[in-house]
Structure formats: C-alpha cells, structure tokens
Design a protein around this motif. Structure first.
Motif, PDB file in Angstrom:
ATOM      1  N   PHE A   1       5.900 -11.817   1.704  1.00 26.67           N
ATOM      2  CA  PHE A   1       5.044 -11.346   0.623  1.00 26.67           C
ATOM      3  C   PHE A   1       5.622 -10.076  -0.017  1.00 26.67           C
ATOM      4  N   ASN A   2       6.173  -9.200   0.804  1.00 30.61           N
ATOM      5  CA  ASN A   2       6.794  -7.986   0.273  1.00 30.61           C
ATOM      6  C   ASN A   2       7.973  -8.337  -0.636  1.00 30.61           C
ATOM      7  N   ARG A   3       8.715  -9.361  -0.262  1.00 33.59           N
ATOM      8  CA  ARG A   3       9.831  -9.811  -1.100  1.00 33.59           C
ATOM      9  C   ARG A   3       9.314 -10.402  -2.415  1.00 33.59           C
ATOM     10  N   LEU A   4       8.207 -11.130  -2.344  1.00 29.60           N
ATOM     11  CA  LEU A   4       7.637 -11.737  -3.548  1.00 29.60           C
ATOM     12  C   LEU A   4       7.192 -10.686  -4.563  1.00 29.60           C
ATOM     13  N   ILE A   5       6.475  -9.661  -4.090  1.00 30.52           N
ATOM     14  CA  ILE A   5       5.910  -8.689  -5.040  1.00 30.52           C
ATOM     15  C   ILE A   5       6.971  -7.779  -5.626  1.00 30.52           C
TER      16      ILE A   5
ATOM     17  N   VAL B   1       3.170 -10.766 -12.692  1.00 30.44           N
ATOM     18  CA  VAL B   1       1.728 -10.935 -12.902  1.00 30.44           C
ATOM     19  C   VAL B   1       1.069 -11.293 -11.576  1.00 30.44           C
ATOM     20  N   LEU B   2       0.052 -10.529 -11.193  1.00 33.21           N
ATOM     21  CA  LEU B   2      -0.732 -10.790  -9.984  1.00 33.21           C
ATOM     22  C   LEU B   2      -2.134 -11.188 -10.398  1.00 33.21           C
ATOM     23  N   SER B   3      -2.679 -12.229  -9.760  1.00 35.66           N
ATOM     24  CA  SER B   3      -4.030 -12.653 -10.117  1.00 35.66           C
ATOM     25  C   SER B   3      -4.678 -13.378  -8.954  1.00 35.66           C
ATOM     26  N   THR B   4      -5.974 -13.691  -9.125  1.00 33.97           N
ATOM     27  CA  THR B   4      -6.726 -14.413  -8.098  1.00 33.97           C
ATOM     28  C   THR B   4      -7.235 -15.734  -8.657  1.00 33.97           C
ATOM     29  N   LEU B   5      -7.534 -16.631  -7.735  1.00 33.26           N
ATOM     30  CA  LEU B   5      -8.033 -17.953  -8.093  1.00 33.26           C
ATOM     31  C   LEU B   5      -8.941 -18.412  -6.960  1.00 33.26           C
ATOM     32  N   HIS B   6      -9.988 -19.141  -7.302  1.00 32.18           N
ATOM     33  CA  HIS B   6     -10.918 -19.621  -6.273  1.00 32.18           C
ATOM     34  C   HIS B   6     -10.522 -21.025  -5.836  1.00 32.18           C
ATOM     35  N   THR B   7      -9.670 -21.105  -4.810  1.00 31.63           N
ATOM     36  CA  THR B   7      -9.348 -22.386  -4.168  1.00 31.63           C
ATOM     37  C   THR B   7      -9.360 -22.165  -2.660  1.00 31.63           C
ATOM     38  N   ASN B   8      -9.455 -23.267  -1.914  1.00 28.22           N
ATOM     39  CA  ASN B   8      -9.567 -23.149  -0.464  1.00 28.22           C
ATOM     40  C   ASN B   8      -8.242 -22.895   0.226  1.00 28.22           C
ATOM     41  N   ASP B   9      -7.135 -23.411  -0.342  1.00 28.52           N
ATOM     42  CA  ASP B   9      -5.839 -23.234   0.297  1.00 28.52           C
ATOM     43  C   ASP B   9      -4.760 -23.114  -0.776  1.00 28.52           C
ATOM     44  N   THR B  10      -3.522 -22.899  -0.347  1.00 29.49           N
ATOM     45  CA  THR B  10      -2.446 -22.686  -1.311  1.00 29.49           C
ATOM     46  C   THR B  10      -2.072 -23.943  -2.099  1.00 29.49           C
ATOM     47  N   PRO B  11      -1.976 -25.146  -1.481  1.00 30.05           N
ATOM     48  CA  PRO B  11      -1.572 -26.313  -2.274  1.00 30.05           C
ATOM     49  C   PRO B  11      -2.553 -26.653  -3.393  1.00 30.05           C
ATOM     50  N   SER B  12      -3.827 -26.263  -3.241  1.00 31.87           N
ATOM     51  CA  SER B  12      -4.827 -26.608  -4.251  1.00 31.87           C
ATOM     52  C   SER B  12      -4.703 -25.770  -5.523  1.00 31.87           C
ATOM     53  N   ALA B  13      -4.005 -24.634  -5.444  1.00 34.25           N
ATOM     54  CA  ALA B  13      -3.963 -23.706  -6.570  1.00 34.25           C
ATOM     55  C   ALA B  13      -3.278 -24.317  -7.784  1.00 34.25           C
TER      56      ALA B  13
ATOM     57  N   TYR C   1      -4.530  -4.896  -4.384  1.00 33.26           N
ATOM     58  CA  TYR C   1      -4.379  -3.456  -4.545  1.00 33.26           C
ATOM     59  C   TYR C   1      -3.433  -2.863  -3.511  1.00 33.26           C
ATOM     60  N   ALA C   2      -3.332  -3.490  -2.353  1.00 30.60           N
ATOM     61  CA  ALA C   2      -2.313  -3.056  -1.381  1.00 30.60           C
ATOM     62  C   ALA C   2      -0.918  -3.292  -1.955  1.00 30.60           C
ATOM     63  N   ALA C   3      -0.759  -4.432  -2.642  1.00 25.95           N
ATOM     64  CA  ALA C   3       0.520  -4.709  -3.303  1.00 25.95           C
ATOM     65  C   ALA C   3       0.786  -3.690  -4.403  1.00 25.95           C
ATOM     66  N   LEU C   4      -0.246  -3.379  -5.210  1.00 27.64           N
ATOM     67  CA  LEU C   4      -0.079  -2.403  -6.286  1.00 27.64           C
ATOM     68  C   LEU C   4       0.257  -1.023  -5.730  1.00 27.64           C
ATOM     69  N   ALA C   5      -0.356  -0.654  -4.604  1.00 29.13           N
ATOM     70  CA  ALA C   5      -0.078   0.658  -4.008  1.00 29.13           C
ATOM     71  C   ALA C   5       1.392   0.779  -3.633  1.00 29.13           C
ATOM     72  N   ASP C   6       1.978  -0.321  -3.140  1.00 25.21           N
ATOM     73  CA  ASP C   6       3.406  -0.300  -2.790  1.00 25.21           C
ATOM     74  C   ASP C   6       4.282  -0.316  -4.039  1.00 25.21           C
ATOM     75  N   LEU C   7       3.808  -0.950  -5.115  1.00 24.78           N
ATOM     76  CA  LEU C   7       4.589  -1.036  -6.347  1.00 24.78           C
ATOM     77  C   LEU C   7       4.412   0.186  -7.243  1.00 24.78           C
ATOM     78  N   ASN C   8       3.400   1.006  -6.957  1.00 25.51           N
ATOM     79  CA  ASN C   8       3.025   2.095  -7.856  1.00 25.51           C
ATOM     80  C   ASN C   8       4.001   3.263  -7.748  1.00 25.51           C
ATOM     81  N   THR C   9       5.027   3.249  -8.590  1.00 28.15           N
ATOM     82  CA  THR C   9       5.998   4.327  -8.664  1.00 28.15           C
ATOM     83  C   THR C   9       6.099   4.786 -10.116  1.00 28.15           C
TER      84      THR C   9
END
Length: 566
Positions: free
Chosen positions: A306-310, A411-423, A332-340
C-alpha cells in the motif's frame, strides 16, 4: 581590508581581452542613449557574461569570486545588513569572522556603497565579488518575510475570539435555568470521551429520552432520562452548532469545536425530526486524523504494497467498505505520509471529517451546487499532485476522477463495496468506460474494523456450537479450537469483553492482465482473476489470523465475515 580602488569597467574588460575596443565603443554609445549601467548593456548585447565581468573585477582587486548557488548562510548573519541596504547596494553579508565580516558585492568598486556598509556594520569588511543576477536571486531567497508573517499571525490570533466552546465557562456564565443543561452536556461529553465513544445518540422516545454511545462500532445505552429534558438539550446543542433553533420540521447539520480538560474535540451534529421530537447524533472527532500508515496496524506485506501504491505519481486508488469501516482514517493516514511541502494536496468531502494542516479541504454544499463533480473539475485547475475524493457517488464524479488519474494526478477515493473484486464492477455499473478504468485504476483496498479482546479479562474459553461449526468450515484457518480466547467482561472494557478496534485489509493491485480484462469490460473474468491473486490474503483470512494470534474472538470474526458475505 583597504578601501577598494575605483575601476573603469570598460577599460578593465578590454585590458583582460574579454571585449574589443569596438564592442566597448558600441556599448558606451548604447549606455549614453539609455542611461543604464555599462555592465548591463554589455551583457544584454552578448559581448560578455555576468560571470566574466565578476571574474575580471575579482582578479583586478585580488578578491574571491563566489558562486552564491553553492553558498549556505545563517539568516541571523545575513540580517546584519538590512534588506533595504542589501538591495540598494547589491551586497550580502555571508560570514561573520573574529574581527571582520565577509560581504559579497556585485560591484565592489562602488566606493559610496562600501563606505555605507562599513558605517552600518561598524566593523572591518572583507570583500568578495558575486554575479549580479545570482546576487539578486539570493537576496530574494534569504530576506523572506516568514518571521514577520508569523508574528503578525500570532498577534491577529490573540486579537480574535477563540471559537472553541468551553462548557465549564459557559455553565458558569449562563442563567440558573440554563446552567443544569450545560452541566449535563459537560458530564455527557466527558463520559463519552472517557469510554472512547465515536458517536452520541440523543433520541426522544414515547416515555423517556434515550442517550446511547457507540463504542468500538457497537451502540449501548448510556442513560435514560425524563423525556421533557429533550427539547432543552437539543436546543442548547443546536445553539452550539449554530443551527436554526426555530426550525424543528427539517433535518439540519452543523459542527462545533469543544474544549474538554484541555483537549479540543471536533463535534459534527445532525438532527432529524422524529415522531416524539427532534433526535440528534453527534460524531466525536478526538484525533487530528494525521497519524501515518504505520499506525494502522497493517500486516507487513499489506503495508509495503500500500505504501508503494500511494507513492505512485498518478493513478486511482480506491478504499472500499461499509460506513464506519475506517475508510477515511486509512485515506488520511495515506495523506499524512504524502503531506510534504513539495506536494499540493486537495480534498473534497461530505463532510470534512479531519482537519490536516497543509492540505486544502473543501466540503460539498448542495445548496449552492458545490457538488463532488464541480469541486473535482475546479481542482484540476489548481495544479494538484494528490486529490482525495470523499466518495464516488455518481457517473460524472467517477469519470472526472478517472480522467484526473489518467492525466498525471494521484486520486484517492472511497466506494461502498464488500470486497476488492466488486469495486471494478461497481464503477462500470456507474457508467465508467472500461478503457478508462483499465488505464487509470492502480489498486483497491477493502477493509473492516475488528474489535480487539480486552487485555484485562481475555482468557481461553470453549466455543459455542455455531462458532465451532463455522471455524471447521474455514479450512485455511488451521486453528486449534481449544486455543481460542474470549473476553469475560470487566470494568476496563465496560463489561463488553472488547477494548479498541483493529483494521483488517484486503489489497488488490491492478496488473497488466487485470487491466486487459477491465478493458474488455469482462467483470466476471476480472473477479475470478482477482480472487486467484487474493488466495490467503482476503479479509476473512486476516480476521482468522487475528483469532489465531489471540487478538480477537471467533464470534467477532464471524460477525465481520457475515458483513463481508452480505
């Protein structure tokens, strides 16, 4: 150092064979017509460079020629010479020695400037020559106004009224009629913070007023009171959130800051009219949301991926799960690490849950047509590096986000699905073109929050028949049913057996094969291929690992798995 001699620049450059006599004559004629300095005229006509002029002066005066791009200075030393004098005389103080200071000048032969600098510094000066253009840039860089700005900001802050509500102070200054309401609210909020509640529900019932806390994702009754205190309580909360106290027929949303025991707590409030009066829900945001990825307790493998992805320069990263599964915290944890300082980060949310310094945040407002899509389109003209989109709700927003990810933005966002393949299937159902999805989607994270066993009362315990049957069906678990633990319940965990929550994660990176399947629009094949990549790494596998490690119970793993299966 002795006072430098006056030099005729043109004669010096001819003498050192940097320009010809004819070029000097041309430059002198141009100087007479324009009134500008000879050195500037020579440079503009390409007869000589600024470095060559500075080098010639340095050789003639037997002083060093400095490249200011390689010089590091201390601000307090530079400010020995005020900015006004530095710009006027084209000079900069670089170093303070035992009895002298080193000063770089664009024209050390300017005797008036030399005398003025000596008088102001009141000490001996050693001279160096610097490129005039580089010196101007250096002055712009080192004479910044940050300290003055900070001081002005502090003064302004002192002059403005603090907008954080202090309930203790309010109770002391209000009338005798209102003081009991304030004391009740103060006690209520303090208790909610003490038990780590994320939400407070104030609900009028037919015969009483019910107040419930949501702790670790589960609601429990905090108290039941006389129904008649409900309107007074809701009215005071609405005043604190700057809502319309006269409007009781329509839902309202507000926000206020609260100070409790020297802690500032962000409160989000929502009211709705019910059969027995207005009901209110308050979301308590105690933290700043600025903790990094290391605080999410991801497994080592998930953290690394995940760190590599962001840290990719562009692409769309989705975090999926139901409401209350910790998606915003992860983002927001991802943004905190990216916030430079090198990154421009913009967010659009409904509502803004966490306030993170250094990030530009927008809250959508349907009343003025400030939608996700409209804000996102505006973002693309704001030169962003990273965009956080609170939620993908419609086809227009999804397409803009995908195009932003395609054109060089993360771009980071959220989606309402139960698992990753459904997204992926969900995005296609929303109207996202397969080719755009294939080229933009970088990775998908699905997550849930699992309650952790209370460390004070957790102990080995026999499983119920349904728990044992469920565990035996999970062939990948490899668990010994006799080693599982449960929380008995104690004062530390408010007799629930659980204290705190931990995230479990499922991470799918979109590789070339998955992108090809997306491009074809074949969601069934995409799901099958994704499931193959997730063998041993699903949310269920993660929950079972926590059971095996004694962090959570089989009952909790079952509850979370039931949510996933739904």
């Amino acid at each position: 150092m002795a006072r430098p001699e006056k030099i005729r620049l043109g004669d010096l450059l001819v003498q050192q064979k940097l320009i010809s006599q004819e070029q000097l004559g041309t430059a002198l004629e141009k100087q007479r017509l324009s009134g500008r300095k000879l050195g500037r005229v020579l440079v503009e006509h390409g007869f000589v460079t600024e470095d060559e002029i500075s080098g010639a002066i340095a050789r003639q005066l037997n002083i060093p020629f400095l490249d200011l791009r390689q010089v590091h200075v201390r601000p307090e030393i530079v400010r020995l010479l005020p900015e006004q004098l530095a710009r006027r005389f084209r000079a900069i103080v670089l170093e303070q020695r035992e009895n002298t200071v080193l000063v770089a000048m664009a024209d050390p032969t300017d005797l008036f400037a030399f005398d003025e600098i000596i008088n102001h510094l009141n000490r001996e000066v050693e001279l160096a020559v610097a490129n005039e253009g580089a010196l101007a840039q250096f002055i712009d860089r080192v004479y910044r106004r940050t300290e003055e700005i900070s001081e002005l900001a502090r003064n302004l802050t002192d002059d403005l009224t603090d907008d954080v509500i202090d309930l203790g102070a309010l109770a002391a200054t209000h009338s005798a009629e209102e003081a009991p309401v304030m004391r009740l609210l103060q006690t209520l909020f303090e208790d909610a913070v003490q038990v780590r509640a994320s939400d407070i529900h104030v609900e009028p019932q037919e015969r009483n007023l019910q107040i419930r806390f949501r702790v670790d994702g589960v609601l429990s009754i905090a108290t039941e009171a006389d129904r008649k205190i409900g309107p007074a309580l809701i009215q005071r909360l609405k005043l604190m959130a700057d809502l319309d106290i006269a409007e009781k027929r329509l839902p309202q949303d507000g926000r206020f800051m609260l100070r409790l025991k020297q802690r500032a707590i962000d409160m989000r409030m929502s009211t709705v009219p019910t059969q027995f009066g207005e009901s209110a829900v308050l979301r308590l945001l105690v933290g700043s949301g600025s903790s990094g990825l290391a605080d999410l307790a991801m497994s080592a493998g998930h953290f690394e991926r995940f760190n590599r992805l962001i840290h990719r320069p562009h692409g769309l990263i989705l975090v999926t799960g139901p409401t209350g599964s910790g998606k915003t915290t992860t983002l927001y944890a991802a943004l905190a690490d990216l916030n430079t300082p090198e990154r421009k980060i913009l967010t659009v949310e409904d509502p803004v849950e966490y306030r993170l310094p250094g990030i530009n945040q927008i809250q959508v407002n349907d009343k003025i047509d400030l939608t996700f899509a409209r804000a996102l389109r505006a973002f693309l003209r704001q030169d962003p590096d990273v965009i956080l989109l609170g939620e993908m709700r419609d086809a227009e927003t999804a397409q803009i986000a995908l195009r932003a990810a395609l054109t060089g933005h993360l771009v980071l966002s959220t989606l309402h699905t139960n698992d990753t393949p459904s997204a992926a299937a969900r995005l296609m159902d929303m109207g996202a073109p397969p080719y755009l999805l294939a080229t933009s989607l970088a990775g998908i994270v699905a997550q849930r929050l699992v309650r952790k066993l209370c460390t004070a009362c957790a102990a080995p315990a026999e499983l119920e028949a349904n728990e044992l049957a469920w565990l035996r069906n999970e062939v990948l678990a490899g668990l010994d049913a006799g080693s599982t633990r449960k929380g008995k319940g104690c004062s530390h965990c408010n007799h629930t057996g659980y204290h705190g929550r931990q995230g479990i994660y499922e991470l799918l990176e979109v590789d070339a094969e998955l992108a090809t399947l997306l491009n074809r629009g074949d969601t069934s094949a995409f799901r099958l291929a994704a499931q193959q990549r997730l063998i041993g790494q699903t949310l269920r596998d993660e929950a079972l690992r926590l059971v095996s490690a004694g962090i959570t119970s089989v009952a909790e793993a079952m509850r979370v798995t039931h949510q996933i299966d739904e």
